[in-house]
Design an enzyme around this catalytic site. Structure first.
Site, mmCIF file in Angstrom:
data_model
loop_
_atom_site.group_PDB
_atom_site.id
_atom_site.type_symbol
_atom_site.label_atom_id
_atom_site.label_comp_id
_atom_site.label_asym_id
_atom_site.label_seq_id
_atom_site.Cartn_x
_atom_site.Cartn_y
_atom_site.Cartn_z
ATOM 1 N N HIS A 74 -44.226 16.663 -14.269
ATOM 2 C CA HIS A 74 -45.897 17.033 -14.309
ATOM 3 C C HIS A 74 -46.226 16.340 -12.831
ATOM 4 O O HIS A 74 -46.147 15.107 -12.900
ATOM 5 C CB HIS A 74 -46.467 16.874 -15.343
ATOM 6 C CG HIS A 74 -46.336 17.965 -16.499
ATOM 7 N ND1 HIS A 74 -46.915 17.949 -17.691
ATOM 8 C CD2 HIS A 74 -45.383 18.929 -16.627
ATOM 9 C CE1 HIS A 74 -46.612 18.934 -18.327
ATOM 10 N NE2 HIS A 74 -45.582 19.461 -17.658
ATOM 11 N N TYR A 199 -56.420 17.042 -21.514
ATOM 12 C CA TYR A 199 -57.380 16.191 -22.328
ATOM 13 C C TYR A 199 -58.815 16.841 -22.497
ATOM 14 O O TYR A 199 -59.496 16.807 -21.416
ATOM 15 C CB TYR A 199 -57.564 14.701 -21.600
ATOM 16 C CG TYR A 199 -56.065 13.991 -21.627
ATOM 17 C CD1 TYR A 199 -55.188 14.137 -20.792
ATOM 18 C CD2 TYR A 199 -55.867 12.985 -22.647
ATOM 19 C CE1 TYR A 199 -54.022 13.480 -20.737
ATOM 20 C CE2 TYR A 199 -54.947 12.384 -22.801
ATOM 21 C CZ TYR A 199 -53.972 12.538 -21.660
ATOM 22 O OH TYR A 199 -52.677 11.681 -21.764
ATOM 23 N N PRO A 292 -53.192 5.818 -28.147
ATOM 24 C CA PRO A 292 -52.106 6.540 -27.180
ATOM 25 C C PRO A 292 -52.852 7.494 -26.196
ATOM 26 O O PRO A 292 -52.245 8.224 -25.513
ATOM 27 C CB PRO A 292 -51.743 7.626 -28.659
ATOM 28 C CG PRO A 292 -52.661 7.584 -29.512
ATOM 29 C CD PRO A 292 -53.336 6.208 -29.372
ATOM 30 N N LYS A 296 -49.236 5.383 -23.131
ATOM 31 C CA LYS A 296 -48.571 4.199 -22.615
ATOM 32 C C LYS A 296 -47.793 3.233 -23.398
ATOM 33 O O LYS A 296 -46.904 2.445 -23.023
ATOM 34 C CB LYS A 296 -49.691 3.070 -22.184
ATOM 35 C CG LYS A 296 -50.530 3.438 -21.053
ATOM 36 C CD LYS A 296 -49.708 3.724 -19.926
ATOM 37 C CE LYS A 296 -50.378 4.112 -18.672
ATOM 38 N NZ LYS A 296 -49.475 4.588 -17.599
ATOM 39 N N TYR A 383 -52.306 6.002 -14.641
ATOM 40 C CA TYR A 383 -51.750 6.808 -15.682
ATOM 41 C C TYR A 383 -50.131 7.124 -15.275
ATOM 42 O O TYR A 383 -49.444 7.159 -16.237
ATOM 43 C CB TYR A 383 -52.612 8.469 -15.346
ATOM 44 C CG TYR A 383 -52.086 9.252 -16.755
ATOM 45 C CD1 TYR A 383 -50.799 10.086 -16.621
ATOM 46 C CD2 TYR A 383 -52.900 9.386 -17.631
ATOM 47 C CE1 TYR A 383 -50.572 10.909 -17.667
ATOM 48 C CE2 TYR A 383 -52.365 10.145 -18.834
ATOM 49 C CZ TYR A 383 -51.184 11.067 -18.690
ATOM 50 O OH TYR A 383 -50.780 11.764 -19.862
HETATM 51 P P1 FAS Z 1 -40.910 0.989 -32.548
HETATM 52 O O1 FAS Z 1 -42.292 0.932 -33.708
HETATM 53 O O2 FAS Z 1 -40.886 2.323 -32.061
HETATM 54 O O3 FAS Z 1 -39.490 0.499 -33.017
HETATM 55 C C1 FAS Z 1 -39.716 -0.523 -34.101
HETATM 56 C C2 FAS Z 1 -38.384 -0.402 -34.912
HETATM 57 O O4 FAS Z 1 -38.103 -1.808 -35.740
HETATM 58 C C3 FAS Z 1 -38.299 0.890 -35.697
HETATM 59 O O5 FAS Z 1 -37.356 1.768 -35.696
HETATM 60 C C4 FAS Z 1 -38.213 0.203 -37.268
HETATM 61 O O6 FAS Z 1 -37.912 0.747 -38.186
HETATM 62 C C5 FAS Z 1 -37.568 -0.976 -36.986
HETATM 63 N N1 FAS Z 1 -38.017 -2.211 -37.835
HETATM 64 C C6 FAS Z 1 -39.315 -2.622 -38.174
HETATM 65 N N2 FAS Z 1 -39.349 -3.474 -39.356
HETATM 66 C C7 FAS Z 1 -37.943 -3.876 -39.097
HETATM 67 C C8 FAS Z 1 -37.270 -4.585 -39.718
HETATM 68 N N3 FAS Z 1 -37.627 -5.607 -40.723
HETATM 69 N N4 FAS Z 1 -35.920 -4.961 -39.643
HETATM 70 C C9 FAS Z 1 -35.330 -4.037 -38.815
HETATM 71 N N5 FAS Z 1 -35.770 -3.317 -38.168
HETATM 72 C C10 FAS Z 1 -37.168 -3.121 -38.554
HETATM 73 N N6 FAS Z 1 -47.114 6.111 -27.770
HETATM 74 C C11 FAS Z 1 -47.370 6.730 -26.677
HETATM 75 O O7 FAS Z 1 -47.168 6.254 -25.586
HETATM 76 N N7 FAS Z 1 -47.773 8.216 -26.780
HETATM 77 C C12 FAS Z 1 -47.834 8.714 -28.047
HETATM 78 O O8 FAS Z 1 -48.466 9.876 -28.278
HETATM 79 C C13 FAS Z 1 -47.597 7.871 -29.264
HETATM 80 N N8 FAS Z 1 -47.625 8.297 -30.375
HETATM 81 C C14 FAS Z 1 -47.522 7.472 -31.671
HETATM 82 C C15 FAS Z 1 -47.588 8.086 -32.952
HETATM 83 C C16 FAS Z 1 -47.377 7.161 -33.920
HETATM 84 C C17 FAS Z 1 -47.264 7.840 -35.294
HETATM 85 C C18 FAS Z 1 -47.071 5.829 -33.897
HETATM 86 C C19 FAS Z 1 -46.556 4.968 -34.893
HETATM 87 C C20 FAS Z 1 -46.794 5.516 -32.436
HETATM 88 C C21 FAS Z 1 -47.080 6.108 -31.527
HETATM 89 N N9 FAS Z 1 -47.001 5.765 -29.900
HETATM 90 C C22 FAS Z 1 -47.164 6.561 -29.002
HETATM 91 C C23 FAS Z 1 -46.600 4.369 -29.894
HETATM 92 C C24 FAS Z 1 -45.149 4.464 -29.905
HETATM 93 O O9 FAS Z 1 -44.481 5.196 -29.001
HETATM 94 C C25 FAS Z 1 -44.789 2.977 -29.711
HETATM 95 O O10 FAS Z 1 -45.509 2.751 -28.396
HETATM 96 C C26 FAS Z 1 -43.180 2.742 -29.543
HETATM 97 O O11 FAS Z 1 -42.572 3.303 -30.513
HETATM 98 C C27 FAS Z 1 -42.949 1.335 -29.353
HETATM 99 O O12 FAS Z 1 -41.556 1.100 -29.359
HETATM 100 P P2 FAS Z 1 -40.978 -0.105 -30.045
HETATM 101 O O13 FAS Z 1 -41.843 -1.350 -29.654
HETATM 102 O O14 FAS Z 1 -39.622 -0.025 -29.929
HETATM 103 O O15 FAS Z 1 -41.384 0.175 -31.664
HETATM 104 C C1 PHB Z 2 -47.404 13.210 -26.022
HETATM 105 O O1 PHB Z 2 -47.266 14.462 -25.526
HETATM 106 O O2 PHB Z 2 -47.133 12.971 -27.291
HETATM 107 C C2 PHB Z 2 -48.727 12.697 -25.675
HETATM 108 C C3 PHB Z 2 -49.075 12.790 -24.344
HETATM 109 C C4 PHB Z 2 -50.192 12.209 -23.753
HETATM 110 C C5 PHB Z 2 -50.820 11.390 -24.470
HETATM 111 C C6 PHB Z 2 -50.251 10.915 -25.670
HETATM 112 C C7 PHB Z 2 -49.286 11.636 -26.275
HETATM 113 O O3 PHB Z 2 -51.802 10.667 -23.850
#
Ligand code: FAS
Ligand code: PHB
Length: 389
Positions: A74, A199, A292, A296, A383
């Site tokens: 994009h 957005y 979110p 980022k 962004y």
């Molecule tokens: P993660 O949370 O992805 O990974 C951590 C890992 O550690 C998991 O697999 C977990 O199971 C494991 N873990 C936890 N405790 C442990 C333990 N005691 N022992 C062993 N393993 C353990 N970011 C965006 O940019 N855009 C979005 O739209 C977006 N949507 C999101 C929606 C939700 C519901 C959530 C919760 C987050 C969202 N995020 C989004 C943020 C997300 O993308 C995070 O920034 C990203 O997963 C970060 O990656 P990690 O730091 O690897 O953490």
């Molecule tokens: C997504 O596609 O999951 C998404 C895109 C933009 C955002 C957050 C989530 O700012």
């Protein structure tokens, strides 16, 4: 049952898996411990936007073949407010595009390409001797108690993990801000109704139209933090999305379809400093959470582990600890820039509903950022993401 490695990585999310591949590329041994099953982590629907730097790094690791085949590139995003749509030409203003490719697809690619030790479904992970020679104790999938002795522990276990909690009280300073809203997210078997992300700021609340492929749409609605998902049947979700994405151009229609996944995600800003203690280094959501709105979270996690991998490479090669000692300071510079941008995007786009002053500020900011090239360029460069350290 004690084994040994150079770097013990807790968590097989984007942070832990990208770090593992970076270390292997540099000849540094590591072991990844993950508490969930492989199928669970590969199915968890989360982020969708990859910065240019993230794509470049995955490509340099040879991990982006499927990404390059399946991603959507994009060159802009759309801001919709007061019924009018305004395009922010990201590539024209900031010189870099964004990639749409689901986080769960990235995780699948990283796991499929990993041939090192990666233990799923571990439990009772505990850290000891972080300022000496760290030991990670855990119970493996077969119920066997094990100990992993390592030079360094990378806490990549997300916001609810054990790493941050293993740091003694009084060492960390936590900065936190909760928002009076959450996001109700859906994944739908429906073709995107827009070429690019929308957005939308509306009197009914924020909405985001994103996508995962030419047949799968990813959308979000601003809801209350305590929203009950049971009160949102499919037809209510689609009706609310239509209302919030409505525009004066009556020709635009929102395509709907079966909802494949739905969830409510809390919205918070959180940063701990320092992001390290002894031989423990926190990365990704274990150290910081951003709302979110700026897309980022995942990208910031990748930036952290790039800094950590570079610092570990220098330390193992020459014994020079300066990169490790500066890890937290180096990461926090980017973390706070991203934190500010995500807070700014969230504040601009999410009506709080009860304060006309706030609403006037939001509309003024939206009019400014869609009429001034300088303001639009500032949004665009944040962004698409700044080059990694
Ligand atoms: P993660 O949370 O992805 O990974 C951590 C890992 O550690 C998991 O697999 C977990 O199971 C494991 N873990 C936890 N405790 C442990 C333990 N005691 N022992 C062993 N393993 C353990 N970011 C965006 O940019 N855009 C979005 O739209 C977006 N949507 C999101 C929606 C939700 C519901 C959530 C919760 C987050 C969202 N995020 C989004 C943020 C997300 O993308 C995070 O920034 C990203 O997963 C970060 O990656 P990690 O730091 O690897 O953490
Ligand atoms: C997504 O596609 O999951 C998404 C895109 C933009 C955002 C957050 C989530 O700012």
């Amino acid at each position: 049952m004690e084994t040994r490695t150079q770097v013990g990585i807790i968590g097989a999310g984007p942070a832990g898996l990208v770090l593992a591949h970076l270390l292997r590329q540099r000849g540094i041994d590591c072991v990844v411990l993950e508490r969930q099953s492989r199928s669970y982590v590969e199915a968890r629907i989360r982020a969708g936007v990859l910065e240019h730097g993230t794509v470049d790094l995955l490509t340099s690791l040879g991990l982006a073949d499927r990404l390059h085949r399946q991603r959507m590139v994009h060159h802009g995003i759309e801001l919709l407010f007061a019924g009018e749509a305004h395009r922010i030409p990201l590539t024209e203003l900031a010189g870099r595009e964004i990639t749409i490719y689901g986080q769960h697809e990235v995780v699948k690619d990283l796991i499929a390409a990993w041939d090192g030790p990666l233990h799923f479904s571990v439990s009772d992970v505990q850290l000891a001797d972080l300022t000496g020679e760290p030991i990670i104790s855990y119970v493996d999938v077969d119920g066997v108690a094990r100990r992993l002795r390592c030079d360094v522990v990378a806490g990549c276990d997300g916001f609810h993990g054990v790493s941050r909690a293993a740091i003694p009280a009084g060492v960390l300073t936590a900065h936190e801000r909760d928002y009076p809203h959450a996001w109700l997210g859906i994944l739908a078997d429906a073709p995107p109704s827009s070429e690019e992300l929308i957005y939308a700021h509306s009197s009914r609340g924020f909405a985001l139209h994103s996508m995962r492929s030419p047949t799968v749409t990813r959308m979000y609605l601003q809801v209350r933090p305590d929203e009950n998902l049971d009160e949102w049947p499919d037809d209510r979700i689609w009706a609310e999305l239509r209302a919030r994405l409505a525009r004066s151009d009556a020709g635009w229609q929102l395509a709907d379809g079966p909802i494949l996944e739905r969830s409510v995600a809390a919205m918070r800003s959180f940063v701990v400093s320092p992001m390290q203690h002894g031989q423990l280094f926190l990365a990704g959501d274990a150290a910081h959470i951003v709302p979110p709105t700026g897309a980022k979270g995942l990208n910031l996690a990748v930036a952290d582990v790039k800094v950590l991998a570079d610092a570990l490479t220098g330390w193992y090669a020459t014994g020079d600890r300066s990169g490790l000692d500066a890890y937290s300071e180096t990461c926090l510079r980017r973390v706070w820039r991203v934190q500010h941008f995500s807070w700014w995007m969230t504040s601009m786009l999410h009506p709080t509903g009860d304060d006309p002053f706030d609403l006037a500020l939001q509309l003024s900011q939206l009019r400014y950022v869609t009429s001034s090239r300088a303001a639009a360029t500032s949004l665009a460069e944040n962004y698409v993401g700044f080059p990694f350290p």
